[in-house]
Design a protein around this motif. Structure first.
Motif, PDB file in Angstrom:
ATOM      1  N   SER A 147       0.859  -1.189   0.000  1.00 30.87           N
ATOM      2  CA  SER A 147       0.000   0.000   0.000  1.00 30.87           C
ATOM      3  C   SER A 147       0.890   1.231   0.000  1.00 30.87           C
ATOM      4  O   SER A 147       2.103   1.148   0.264  1.00 30.87           O
ATOM      5  N   VAL A 148       0.290   2.389  -0.275  1.00 35.18           N
ATOM      6  CA  VAL A 148       1.088   3.613  -0.384  1.00 35.18           C
ATOM      7  C   VAL A 148       1.830   3.922   0.912  1.00 35.18           C
ATOM      8  O   VAL A 148       2.896   4.554   0.877  1.00 35.18           O
ATOM      9  N   GLU A 149       1.322   3.472   2.040  1.00 35.74           N
ATOM     10  CA  GLU A 149       1.976   3.746   3.325  1.00 35.74           C
ATOM     11  C   GLU A 149       3.339   3.083   3.422  1.00 35.74           C
ATOM     12  O   GLU A 149       4.166   3.470   4.251  1.00 35.74           O
ATOM     13  N   HIS A 150       3.559   2.080   2.576  1.00 39.98           N
ATOM     14  CA  HIS A 150       4.828   1.346   2.597  1.00 39.98           C
ATOM     15  C   HIS A 150       5.768   1.753   1.462  1.00 39.98           C
ATOM     16  O   HIS A 150       6.845   1.178   1.333  1.00 39.98           O
ATOM     17  N   VAL A 151       5.376   2.728   0.660  1.00 40.97           N
ATOM     18  CA  VAL A 151       6.124   3.092  -0.545  1.00 40.97           C
ATOM     19  C   VAL A 151       6.713   4.490  -0.406  1.00 40.97           C
ATOM     20  O   VAL A 151       6.010   5.441  -0.051  1.00 40.97           O
ATOM     21  N   GLY A 152       8.003   4.608  -0.702  1.00 41.86           N
ATOM     22  CA  GLY A 152       8.668   5.903  -0.740  1.00 41.86           C
ATOM     23  C   GLY A 152       9.368   6.109  -2.062  1.00 41.86           C
ATOM     24  O   GLY A 152       9.934   5.165  -2.623  1.00 41.86           O
ATOM     25  N   VAL A 153       9.318   7.324  -2.562  1.00 39.20           N
ATOM     26  CA  VAL A 153       9.993   7.672  -3.814  1.00 39.20           C
ATOM     27  C   VAL A 153      11.397   8.172  -3.497  1.00 39.20           C
ATOM     28  O   VAL A 153      11.597   8.930  -2.534  1.00 39.20           O
ATOM     29  N   THR A 154      12.376   7.766  -4.291  1.00 39.83           N
ATOM     30  CA  THR A 154      13.771   8.127  -4.052  1.00 39.83           C
ATOM     31  C   THR A 154      14.410   8.723  -5.295  1.00 39.83           C
ATOM     32  O   THR A 154      13.887   8.593  -6.406  1.00 39.83           O
ATOM     33  N   THR A 155      15.538   9.361  -5.098  1.00 41.20           N
ATOM     34  CA  THR A 155      16.292   9.905  -6.216  1.00 41.20           C
ATOM     35  C   THR A 155      17.185   8.796  -6.774  1.00 41.20           C
ATOM     36  O   THR A 155      18.409   8.783  -6.593  1.00 41.20           O
ATOM     37  N   GLY A 156      16.556   7.843  -7.432  1.00 38.72           N
ATOM     38  CA  GLY A 156      17.265   6.695  -7.987  1.00 38.72           C
ATOM     39  C   GLY A 156      17.622   5.672  -6.924  1.00 38.72           C
ATOM     40  O   GLY A 156      17.553   5.926  -5.716  1.00 38.72           O
ATOM     41  N   SER A 157      18.031   4.489  -7.384  1.00 38.20           N
ATOM     42  CA  SER A 157      18.419   3.425  -6.450  1.00 38.20           C
ATOM     43  C   SER A 157      19.651   3.796  -5.639  1.00 38.20           C
ATOM     44  O   SER A 157      19.826   3.322  -4.511  1.00 38.20           O
ATOM     45  N   GLU A 158      20.514   4.623  -6.207  1.00 38.48           N
ATOM     46  CA  GLU A 158      21.733   5.005  -5.490  1.00 38.48           C
ATOM     47  C   GLU A 158      21.379   5.661  -4.158  1.00 38.48           C
ATOM     48  O   GLU A 158      22.015   5.409  -3.135  1.00 38.48           O
ATOM     49  N   GLN A 159      20.361   6.521  -4.159  1.00 36.77           N
ATOM     50  CA  GLN A 159      19.975   7.159  -2.910  1.00 36.77           C
ATOM     51  C   GLN A 159      19.395   6.150  -1.927  1.00 36.77           C
ATOM     52  O   GLN A 159      19.665   6.231  -0.724  1.00 36.77           O
TER      53      GLN A 159
END
Length: 397
Positions: free
Chosen positions: A90-102
């Motif tokens: 669910s969205v509560e478990h998802v975070g957006v990142t600046t690429g996999s490196e971050q």
């Protein structure tokens, strides 16, 4: 002035990777060194249409500051992608990142204190090794075979290092080897992580790009104790210049990750998030991924054919079912860096295997990339490479 750098800055002037990339950048050199996707497959017109729609309908929002966890509109799209990968979240478990490196850097920053033991596949992604070293980790490598990390060796490492804190793995189309962990091993891997109470960093940048064999679910699917942090990226299935990836993990881990991310960059590029979300809304991402898989399959087959025709007969290589890389192991006592220099003299380049090992590298190993080179370049470059390899092996006899 004397600059007193922290211990996280490498205490050496010897930038091996930089030297490799510099040599490979020579226009006379055919480079199989990079890990770049094929730019001719970037969905430029579709992205332009998505961007136009964003500017027309959401321009002020997309150009404003956002929140560190990521835009909800994109996180909802990621939930759908994860469902297609057999992971219910669910969205509560998802975070957006600046690429996999971050993702890799911030998770390492969160969990690794100087002297902490971490476990990795051997060989593994060189940038992850650099990150772990920068935080003072004691890195333990585990032997692989064609079915990925060996579970007997994994448990041996866990018994020898009961203090181990986390394990990092790329189970599907691994970088640098292209190998894939078998289904049985995936299940056993999670069972061992449960038994020895390890955090699991599952890196999956290439898993969607399959052109042979049967699709396997991520380790996250078998995660019954919420200990697997799943990481992926849009760099390989859309475009790396957008600099967006994501993590799926325990809510408590994610909340702390968000705090760390706020200190790093406030949030990932908001405009890119809106454009990718709109692209996913307007287009069939799997139709696009099929185009990528079909082209990479063709280039892989062409490189494989050239290996059989041009390389020494006793050279070994991986046979990936997807992704972007082939791993080569030469017989004998070959100094890989000297081999690289010989190949550059023949105007062809690869990434020497030394950089992918946490401790003692295996000699005569190197990584080839086929995703970012056309047919003619593969044919010419592999002929050059075959000649250079034979010359180098003859010199060791």
């Amino acid at each position: 002035m004397t600059f007193e750098y922290s211990k996280r800055v490498p205490q050496t002037d010897n930038d091996v990777v930089g030297e490799i990339l510099e040599a490979a950048a020579n226009p006379a050199v055919i480079s199989f060194a990079g890990g770049l996707p094929a730019p001719e497959l970037f969905p430029v017109s579709e992205m332009q249409k998505a961007a136009d729609s964003v500017f027309e309908n959401e321009g002020q929002t997309a150009l404003q500051y956002s929140n560190a966890i990521g835009e909800t509109v994109l996180r909802k799209q990621i939930v759908k992608l994860m469902a297609d990968r057999e992971v219910s979240t669910s969205v509560e478990h998802v975070g957006v990142t600046t690429g996999s490196e971050q993702s890799i850097d911030l998770l390492a920053k969160m969990f690794i204190n100087p002297g902490d033991t971490v476990i990795v596949e051997e060989p593994t992604y060189l940038c992850t090794l650099d990150v772990f070293r920068s935080y003072g980790a004691n890195i333990v490598g585990v032997e692989m075979d064609e079915n990925g990390m060996r579970m007997d060796k994994f448990e041996e490492a866990l018994k020898a290092h009961p203090e181990a804190k986390l394990v990092y793995t790329i189970p599907t189309f691994q970088n640098p080897t292209g190998r894939t962990m078998s289904l049985d091993r995936r299940k056993e891997f999670v069972e061992l992580a449960n038994k020895y109470d390890l955090l699991v960093m599952e890196d999956d940048p290439y898993g969607a790009i399959r052109y042979e064999g049967e699709t396997l679910p991520p380790l996250k699917k078998f995660d019954t104790q919420d200990r697997v942090v799943y990481m992926s990226t849009f760099s390989k299935i859309l475009a790396p210049g957008m600099r967006l990836g994501w993590i799926v993990c325990n809510v408590d881990v994610l909340s702390n990750f968000v705090v760390m991310k706020q200190s790093a960059d406030l949030h990932s590029d908001n405009l890119s998030q809106h454009i990718i979300a709109k692209f996913l809304e307007q287009n069939d991402i799997y139709e696009h991924i099929k185009k990528i898989s079909d082209l990479y399959h063709h280039r892989f087959e062409l490189m494989l054919k050239a290996i059989k025709e041009e390389f020494p007969a006793d050279a070994k290589h991986s046979h990936p079912e997807g992704g972007m890389f082939i791993w080569v192991e030469l017989p004998g006592d070959v100094d890989t860096m000297e081999l690289f220099k010989t190949c550059v003299e023949h105007n062809v380049a690869f990434v020497p295997g030394d950089s992918f090992y946490p401790n003692t590298p295996k000699k005569g190993t190197f990584r080839l990339n086929f995703s970012n080179v056309d047919d003619e370049t593969i044919e010419v470059g592999m002929k050059r490479l075959g000649t250079a390899l034979k010359e180098a092996l003859e010199a060791t006899e």
